[in-house]
Design an enzyme around this catalytic site. Structure first.
Site, mmCIF file in Angstrom:
data_model
loop_
_atom_site.group_PDB
_atom_site.id
_atom_site.type_symbol
_atom_site.label_atom_id
_atom_site.label_comp_id
_atom_site.label_asym_id
_atom_site.label_seq_id
_atom_site.Cartn_x
_atom_site.Cartn_y
_atom_site.Cartn_z
ATOM 1 N N LYS A 138 1.575 -3.061 8.802
ATOM 2 C CA LYS A 138 2.777 -2.233 8.663
ATOM 3 C C LYS A 138 3.953 -3.022 9.206
ATOM 4 O O LYS A 138 3.941 -3.447 10.365
ATOM 5 C CB LYS A 138 2.595 -0.938 9.452
ATOM 6 C CG LYS A 138 3.711 0.049 9.282
ATOM 7 C CD LYS A 138 3.301 1.403 9.809
ATOM 8 C CE LYS A 138 4.313 2.458 9.491
ATOM 9 N NZ LYS A 138 3.825 3.799 9.717
ATOM 10 N N LEU A 153 0.835 -1.214 0.000
ATOM 11 C CA LEU A 153 0.000 0.000 0.000
ATOM 12 C C LEU A 153 0.863 1.254 0.000
ATOM 13 O O LEU A 153 0.438 2.306 -0.446
ATOM 14 C CB LEU A 153 -0.913 0.006 1.228
ATOM 15 C CG LEU A 153 -1.972 -1.093 1.262
ATOM 16 C CD1 LEU A 153 -2.668 -1.133 2.618
ATOM 17 C CD2 LEU A 153 -2.996 -0.866 0.159
ATOM 18 N N GLY A 154 2.062 1.144 0.530
ATOM 19 C CA GLY A 154 2.951 2.308 0.526
ATOM 20 C C GLY A 154 4.146 2.092 1.432
ATOM 21 O O GLY A 154 4.179 1.160 2.240
ATOM 22 N N HIS A 155 5.134 2.950 1.228
ATOM 23 C CA HIS A 155 6.324 2.920 2.081
ATOM 24 C C HIS A 155 6.354 4.211 2.876
ATOM 25 O O HIS A 155 6.030 5.276 2.353
ATOM 26 C CB HIS A 155 7.605 2.869 1.232
ATOM 27 C CG HIS A 155 7.665 1.666 0.345
ATOM 28 N ND1 HIS A 155 8.014 0.427 0.812
ATOM 29 C CD2 HIS A 155 7.412 1.531 -0.974
ATOM 30 C CE1 HIS A 155 7.978 -0.435 -0.200
ATOM 31 N NE2 HIS A 155 7.616 0.213 -1.293
ATOM 32 N N GLY A 156 6.778 4.110 4.112
ATOM 33 C CA GLY A 156 6.909 5.321 4.925
ATOM 34 C C GLY A 156 8.330 5.486 5.387
ATOM 35 O O GLY A 156 9.250 4.872 4.840
ATOM 36 N N ASN A 157 8.496 6.298 6.422
ATOM 37 C CA ASN A 157 9.840 6.548 6.933
ATOM 38 C C ASN A 157 10.336 5.428 7.830
ATOM 39 O O ASN A 157 11.437 5.464 8.309
ATOM 40 C CB ASN A 157 9.855 7.859 7.711
ATOM 41 C CG ASN A 157 9.512 9.006 6.810
ATOM 42 O OD1 ASN A 157 10.060 9.141 5.726
ATOM 43 N ND2 ASN A 157 8.561 9.827 7.239
ATOM 44 N N ASP A 202 2.351 12.887 15.157
ATOM 45 C CA ASP A 202 2.685 12.755 13.736
ATOM 46 C C ASP A 202 1.454 13.043 12.863
ATOM 47 O O ASP A 202 1.137 12.295 11.932
ATOM 48 C CB ASP A 202 3.219 11.332 13.484
ATOM 49 C CG ASP A 202 4.067 11.249 12.217
ATOM 50 O OD1 ASP A 202 4.367 12.322 11.633
ATOM 51 O OD2 ASP A 202 4.419 10.130 11.809
ATOM 52 N N GLY A 254 8.794 1.889 7.548
ATOM 53 C CA GLY A 254 8.518 0.541 7.049
ATOM 54 C C GLY A 254 7.616 0.537 5.842
ATOM 55 O O GLY A 254 7.450 1.553 5.170
HETATM 56 P P1 ATP Z 1 5.435 7.747 8.158
HETATM 57 O O1 ATP Z 1 6.269 6.529 8.134
HETATM 58 O O2 ATP Z 1 6.166 8.960 8.528
HETATM 59 O O3 ATP Z 1 4.159 7.563 8.949
HETATM 60 P P2 ATP Z 1 3.747 7.532 5.877
HETATM 61 O O4 ATP Z 1 2.542 7.792 6.709
HETATM 62 O O5 ATP Z 1 3.747 8.138 4.511
HETATM 63 O O6 ATP Z 1 5.030 8.026 6.631
HETATM 64 P P3 ATP Z 1 3.342 4.709 6.302
HETATM 65 O O7 ATP Z 1 2.689 5.012 7.603
HETATM 66 O O8 ATP Z 1 4.346 3.629 6.273
HETATM 67 O O9 ATP Z 1 4.030 6.011 5.695
HETATM 68 O O10 ATP Z 1 2.215 4.376 5.255
HETATM 69 C C1 ATP Z 1 2.513 4.201 3.903
HETATM 70 C C2 ATP Z 1 1.243 4.313 3.096
HETATM 71 O O11 ATP Z 1 0.439 3.151 3.329
HETATM 72 C C3 ATP Z 1 0.353 5.474 3.518
HETATM 73 O O12 ATP Z 1 0.725 6.647 2.858
HETATM 74 C C4 ATP Z 1 -1.024 4.988 3.100
HETATM 75 O O13 ATP Z 1 -1.268 5.365 1.767
HETATM 76 C C5 ATP Z 1 -0.928 3.482 3.226
HETATM 77 N N1 ATP Z 1 -1.615 3.008 4.437
HETATM 78 C C6 ATP Z 1 -1.142 3.028 5.696
HETATM 79 N N2 ATP Z 1 -2.018 2.488 6.561
HETATM 80 C C7 ATP Z 1 -3.101 2.114 5.821
HETATM 81 C C8 ATP Z 1 -4.368 1.490 6.121
HETATM 82 N N3 ATP Z 1 -4.698 1.163 7.370
HETATM 83 N N4 ATP Z 1 -5.225 1.272 5.111
HETATM 84 C C9 ATP Z 1 -4.894 1.619 3.847
HETATM 85 N N5 ATP Z 1 -3.733 2.211 3.495
HETATM 86 C C10 ATP Z 1 -2.830 2.451 4.463
HETATM 87 MG MG MG Z 2 1.867 6.744 8.329
#
Ligand code: ATP
Ligand code: MG
Length: 493
Positions: A241, A218-222, A329, A224
């Site tokens: 996550k 679904l995506g990468h964050g800072n 955050d 994981g």
């Molecule tokens: P950070 O690590 O600083 O929180 P972030 O929020 O961009 O940065 P992640 O929290 O790892 O990164 O989330 C990555 C992506 O995964 C998000 O931008 C979102 O699009 C998707 N995502 C996260 N949680 C969910 C969820 N519960 N349902 C659907 N998509 C999600």
């Molecule tokens: Mg996030």
């Protein structure tokens, strides 16, 4: 099947409405509804979601008398569909014909092609297995009776199997409990119940890697990567996550105990938490999946939609603050939406140890941080309020409010680049483009002096929040559905 009572004066008084959900490969799942007047568009999408768990269905279609497909995207359009269907039912009754079920086509499904299903044993078996699995999932989630019919090319209906009603017919249960038919019987409530049950089961520490099948990223964050995953035992789709962490067993235990509070969080504005576990050097956090994703990927959001989103975010933050949890955050990527029009906060810092462990690997300063935080001063509720303000300003403008800060990837930046947030006047929303209460709301949240920012009760009482605190989730729901459809159409080009 799910039995709901048809309201007085309905064209099908005393009779159940059978909705036939056509799934790919020409198969169909029949769903019997006894209280069509109370049926909402959202309820139909929920059931389609259980039938097709891999698809994100935002609309469905039905056929008019000319065979043209009409799209249904809202309660209004569903009312029109039902009144059209009832008129055809009346005609069938007058002519002494068999009443046909209401056939609907989830938006992504191909229309059933004319083909001899026995001609392709492989396809048939695959299809049967898939639909049987789907029915099992629906049966377990909705606790309702499912009959599986297969429609052959000449429109004969072949009953393949039938899952029985659970002990104690839902109708009897509704009557005995004395609860209203609407609140007992609507599918969304059954789903809610199943979600609560799932939460209870999973909260007993039963979440583990073996039961999880990872699907899309679904995506990468800072810290994981977030996966869409299937939980085998509950048949539910989750967001997991996964964060790599090289820490001692002692710290792992500390993190697990700090996460305990998440089980107690119970608010419709906070993402549901199902459990966490460590495998080797990584932690997996399992939460509710939101099919609209996070707000950072949506462009400029119109004010009437943003107003409803702001109400949910303020309520979510107020709830966390009432538990003495600071979010720490707040930013668009931590605000999630779904096609039901729900808005939920995620990734709040309940575990100091987890936050610290991630921070050791990922260096940088968060661009949504309040000036006092960037300067290394104390952090409080007021700092969350700043982040709320800057996030909504970005969502309204469709760009980060400080033009000199280029947020190309992620929200972490070198500290020097963010110095302008500390040194300069806060940006203001252009008055001509946005309403006065909205401009005022953002200006108040983004006061440089923390104490001048609104307190929780002032946020809830602010005219911008009051104006949109009308419980109208359909505005957000329709907007999310439209955006997802646009994205899908662009992807298909
Ligand atoms: P950070 O690590 O600083 O929180 P972030 O929020 O961009 O940065 P992640 O929290 O790892 O990164 O989330 C990555 C992506 O995964 C998000 O931008 C979102 O699009 C998707 N995502 C996260 N949680 C969910 C969820 N519960 N349902 C659907 N998509 C999600
Ligand atoms: Mg996030």
């Amino acid at each position: 099947m799910l039995w709901l009572l048809c309201g007085p004066g309905g064209a099908m008084d005393g009779q159940a409405l059978v909705i036939r959900i056509r799934v790919p490969d020409g198969a169909a799942v029949d769903w019997t509804v006894h209280s069509a007047p109370q049926l909402l568009f959202r309820d139909v999408l929920d059931v389609i979601g259980q039938v097709l768990p891999d698809a994100t269905t935002t609309a469905f279609e039905y056929e008019d008398e000319d065979g043209d497909r009409i799209t249904v995207r809202s309660d209004e359009e569903m009312k029109a569909m039902l009144s059209y269907y009832y008129s055809t039912v009346m005609e069938q009754q007058v002519n002494g014909q068999l009443i046909e079920p209401l056939q609907i086509y989830p938006r992504d499904c191909k229309p059933p092609g004319k083909r001899n299903y026995m001609a392709s044993r492989y396809n048939f078996n695959n299809c049967f297995r898939k639909v049987r699995w789907i029915c099992n999932a629906v049966f377990h989630l909705l606790k309702c009776q499912i009959k599986l019919h297969f429609l052959s090319s000449d429109k004969d209906v072949v009953t393949l199997f039938s899952l029985p009603l659970p002990s104690g017919d839902t109708r009897a249960a509704a009557a005995n409990s004395g609860a209203s038919a609407a609140s007992e019987a609507l599918p969304s409530n059954s789903l809610k119940k199943s979600s609560a049950e799932l939460k209870k089961i999973l909260a007993n520490g039963q979440m583990n890697e073996q039961d999880i099948r990872y699907r899309d990223i679904l995506g990468h964050g800072n810290g994981g990567t977030v996966y869409k995953a299937y939980h085998v035992r509950s048949g539910k789709i989750l967001a997991v996550k996964v964060i790599p962490l090289d820490i001692t067993l002692e710290l792992q235990k500390q993190i697990m105990s700090e996460l305990e509070i998440l089980y107690k969080c119970d608010s419709s504005y906070i993402i549901g938490f199902y459990g966490a576990f460590f495998v080797e050097n990584r932690i997996s956090l399992c939460t509710e999946f939101m099919d609209g994703g996070s707000l950072d990927v949506y462009r400029k959001i119109p004010e009437h939609v943003l107003g409803r989103i702001a109400v949910a975010v303020v309520k979510g933050l107020t709830y966390l603050w009432s538990l003495k949890i600071l979010h720490r955050d707040v930013k668009p990527s931590n605000m999630l939406v779904n096609t039901r029009g729900q808005v939920k906060l995620c990734d709040f810092g309940v575990s100091t140890q987890l936050v610290n462990s991630i921070a050791k690997t990922y260096v940088g300063t968060n661009a949504y941080m309040a000036p006092e935080r960037i300067s290394g001063e104390q952090y409080g509720i007021h700092s969350d309020v700043w982040s709320l303000g800057i996030s909504f300003m970005e969502l309204a403008l469709g760009r980060f409010p400080y033009p000199q800060i280029q947020k190309n990837q992620g929200s972490l930046m070198p500290l020097q680049l963010l110095q302008c947030i500390v040194d300069e006047e806060s940006p203001v929303l252009p008055a001509g483009e946005f309403s006065e209460p909205f401009v005022h709301f953002i200006t108040q949240c983004m006061k440089k002096q923390p104490k001048e920012r609104p307190a929780p009760e002032d946020l809830m009482g602010h005219p911008f929040v009051v104006q949109y605190n009308d419980g109208n989730a359909e505005v957000v729901s329709m907007w999310v559905c439209r955006m997802l459809e646009e994205r899908r159409a662009q992807g298909a080009q």
